[in-house]
Design a protein around this motif. Structure first.
Motif, PDB file in Angstrom:
ATOM      1  N   PRO A  19       0.808  -1.221   0.000  1.00  0.00           N
ATOM      2  CA  PRO A  19       0.000   0.000   0.000  1.00  0.00           C
ATOM      3  C   PRO A  19       0.851   1.285   0.000  1.00  0.00           C
ATOM      4  CG  PRO A  19      -0.826  -1.583   1.606  1.00  0.00           C
ATOM      5  CD  PRO A  19       0.499  -2.110   1.117  1.00  0.00           C
ATOM      6  N   ARG A  20       2.104   1.201   0.448  1.00  0.00           N
ATOM      7  CA  ARG A  20       2.990   2.385   0.453  1.00  0.00           C
ATOM      8  C   ARG A  20       4.008   2.297  -0.690  1.00  0.00           C
ATOM      9  NH1 ARG A  20       8.228   3.604   0.222  1.00  0.00           N
ATOM     10  NH2 ARG A  20       8.706   1.843   1.564  1.00  0.00           N
ATOM     11  N   ASP A  21       4.973   1.426  -0.584  1.00  0.00           N
ATOM     12  CA  ASP A  21       6.018   1.358  -1.617  1.00  0.00           C
ATOM     13  C   ASP A  21       5.396   0.943  -2.952  1.00  0.00           C
ATOM     14  OD1 ASP A  21       8.533   1.458  -2.709  1.00  0.00           O
ATOM     15  OD2 ASP A  21       9.429  -0.059  -1.407  1.00  0.00           O
ATOM     16  N   GLY A  22       4.423   0.049  -2.864  1.00  0.00           N
ATOM     17  CA  GLY A  22       3.784  -0.469  -4.074  1.00  0.00           C
ATOM     18  C   GLY A  22       3.021   0.587  -4.837  1.00  0.00           C
ATOM     19  N   GLY A 211      15.254  -7.504   5.144  1.00  0.00           N
ATOM     20  CA  GLY A 211      15.624  -7.374   3.726  1.00  0.00           C
ATOM     21  C   GLY A 211      14.483  -6.741   2.932  1.00  0.00           C
ATOM     22  N   HIS A 212      14.841  -5.810   2.069  1.00  0.00           N
ATOM     23  CA  HIS A 212      13.839  -5.078   1.269  1.00  0.00           C
ATOM     24  C   HIS A 212      14.352  -5.082  -0.175  1.00  0.00           C
ATOM     25  CE1 HIS A 212      10.974  -1.513   0.875  1.00  0.00           C
ATOM     26  NE2 HIS A 212      11.723  -1.360  -0.217  1.00  0.00           N
ATOM     27  N   PHE A 213      13.900  -6.088  -0.921  1.00  0.00           N
ATOM     28  CA  PHE A 213      14.478  -6.293  -2.253  1.00  0.00           C
ATOM     29  C   PHE A 213      13.513  -5.899  -3.359  1.00  0.00           C
ATOM     30  CE2 PHE A 213      16.624  -9.375   0.567  1.00  0.00           C
ATOM     31  CZ  PHE A 213      17.921  -8.924   0.405  1.00  0.00           C
ATOM     32  N   HIS A 214      13.986  -5.011  -4.214  1.00  0.00           N
ATOM     33  CA  HIS A 214      13.211  -4.683  -5.423  1.00  0.00           C
ATOM     34  C   HIS A 214      13.641  -5.669  -6.516  1.00  0.00           C
ATOM     35  CE1 HIS A 214      10.919  -1.038  -4.351  1.00  0.00           C
ATOM     36  NE2 HIS A 214      11.811  -0.981  -3.368  1.00  0.00           N
ATOM     37  N   ASP A 215      12.704  -5.897  -7.459  1.00  0.00           N
ATOM     38  CA  ASP A 215      12.892  -7.025  -8.382  1.00  0.00           C
ATOM     39  C   ASP A 215      13.265  -6.602  -9.802  1.00  0.00           C
ATOM     40  OD1 ASP A 215      12.982  -9.793  -8.697  1.00  0.00           O
ATOM     41  OD2 ASP A 215      10.942  -9.866  -9.509  1.00  0.00           O
ATOM     42  N   GLY A 253       9.060  -2.961  -9.045  1.00  0.00           N
ATOM     43  CA  GLY A 253       8.379  -3.283  -7.797  1.00  0.00           C
ATOM     44  C   GLY A 253       9.218  -4.052  -6.792  1.00  0.00           C
ATOM     45  N   ASN A 254       8.646  -4.171  -5.616  1.00  0.00           N
ATOM     46  CA  ASN A 254       9.244  -5.005  -4.563  1.00  0.00           C
ATOM     47  C   ASN A 254       9.048  -6.461  -4.942  1.00  0.00           C
ATOM     48  OD1 ASN A 254       7.936  -2.483  -3.092  1.00  0.00           O
ATOM     49  ND2 ASN A 254       9.650  -3.171  -1.858  1.00  0.00           N
ATOM     50  N   VAL A 255       9.815  -7.316  -4.292  1.00  0.00           N
ATOM     51  CA  VAL A 255       9.550  -8.748  -4.434  1.00  0.00           C
ATOM     52  C   VAL A 255       8.078  -8.973  -4.064  1.00  0.00           C
ATOM     53  CG1 VAL A 255      10.273  -9.367  -2.057  1.00  0.00           C
ATOM     54  CG2 VAL A 255      10.427 -11.058  -3.880  1.00  0.00           C
TER      55      VAL A 255
HETATM   56 MG    MG Z   1      11.400   0.368  -1.567  1.00  0.00          MG
END
Ligand code: MG
Ligand code: HMG
Length: 307
Positions: A19-22, A211-215, A253-255
């Motif tokens: 809802p935030r990063d997405g 861990g905060h992984f973008h894809d 996007g994020n994983v």
């Molecule tokens: Mg991020």
């Protein structure tokens, strides 16, 4: 923290940041009622930590301008923590008044990214966070920290691991209960990520790291697995793989939460998240946005039920 023999934790905390990063990078404004419905579906799927919105400047990120409406509109599920991003005292006070259970402050390991994202140097950002931490401590509000660009910066390129360790260490010393390490532009690969984690863990224990992984390059799930092998037990993810940072060109996007849950289920790791309602939450927001979910698992399970 308990471990399997292989070092993989038995339980993992998932922080749902969809809802935030997405959504923060979506050009078309998503109405507050859709965000609220998404958050409620995510909570019903068993996600107990949800980053609901950001109290940042609406001039910088217009998509988050409805922050207070979103936070107030959620029918709260007991046991779920609804968090908000806060870059300064103005954001903290608004988040607190809006009923955020937890706030997150966000720094970077690269100077150029710090300037582009929050318009100040790393040192200035840490100084700005001091009063936020003091106020949150007085109010009994937990504070999570972020470090962006932990394996590379869209402007500075290579980022020395010492910088990641030093910013993560500073955030913990200032009072954050956990620091989430952001591969903002998804340039991490498993060995690179493990090297970074091993060095950062000398400064901040693994129990306090997430861990905060973008894809961007399709490496996020491999990086989650590589981090699990070092005992990391907290990961950020976005339902349907939504996302991207508005201040990191080309960041995708994020994983996807569905993909992380699929991996963790297969490893026998407890998350408390149920796949079926999670898939439905991803389907809900993807239908609203008019595009298929970026989650591979969502695609596979949809086509397997369709055939
Ligand atoms: Mg991020
Ligand atoms: P600034 O322009 O330097 O701030 O921005 P300022 O203090 O000079 O204030 C300028 C104006 O903004 C003023 O209004 C303030 O009142 C207002 P004006 O007088 O012009 O009408 N303002 C605010 N309004 C609402 N809420 C606030 C707030 N603060 C000031 N909290 C600032 C500095 C930090 C505010 C700005 O740069 C900003 O909002 N940046 C946020 C950028 C952002 O949200 N980026 C995405 C999130 S980070 C991310 O995605 C990475 C992460 O996922 C991890 C990873 O992947 O690496 C976490």
């Amino acid at each position: 923290m308990e471990h399997f023999d292989g070092g993989i934790p038995r339980t993992v905390k998932i922080v749902e940041v969809g809802p935030r990063d997405g959504l923060q990078n979506e050009k078309k404004l998503v109405p507050a009622n859709v965000k609220i419905a998404l958050i409620e579906r995510l909570a019903n799927a068993g996600l107990a930590a949800i980053e609901a919105t950001a109290f940042v400047s609406p001039k910088w990120v217009p998509q988050m301008a409805d922050n207070a409406d979103v936070l107030r509109g959620i029918v709260r599920k007991p046991g779920v923590r609804y968090a908000a991003l806060t870059p300064n005292m103005k954001g903290y006070e608004a988040a607190r008044n809006g009923g955020a259970d937890e706030v997150a402050i966000f720094a970077a390991a690269s100077e150029a990214f710090s300037q582009r994202n929050i318009n100040c140097s790393i040192a200035e950002s840490l100084a700005r966070f001091e009063p936020v931490l003091a106020a949150a401590q007085a109010d009994g509000v937990p504070v999570r920290g972020y470090v962006s660009c932990v394996v590379g910066c869209p402007y500075d390129g290579n980022v020395p691991i010492e910088n990641v360790a030093s910013v993560a260490g500073a955030l913990i010393e200032m009072g954050c209960y956990e620091v989430s390490l952001g591969d903002t532009i998804g340039v991490g690969t498993p060995v690179k990520v493990q090297r970074m984690l091993q060095q950062v863990a000398r400064r901040v224990p693994m129990e306090k790291l997430a861990g905060h992984f973008h894809d961007t390059y399709g490496m996020a799930i491999a990086n989650v697995h590589a981090s699990l092998q070092l005992g990391m037990a907290a990961f950020d993810s976005s339902v349907a793989g939504l996302g991207g940072c508005p201040y990191a060109q080309g960041a995708s996007g994020n994983v996807a939460t569905e993909d992380v849950i699929y991996l963790l289920d297969a490893l026998g790791v407890e998350t408390g998240v149920d796949m079926a309602p999670l898939l439905a939450a991803g389907q809900f927001i993807s239908s609203y946005l008019g595009r298929p979910a970026a989650s591979k698992v969502a695609r596979a399970l949809r086509s397997s039920t369709a055939s």
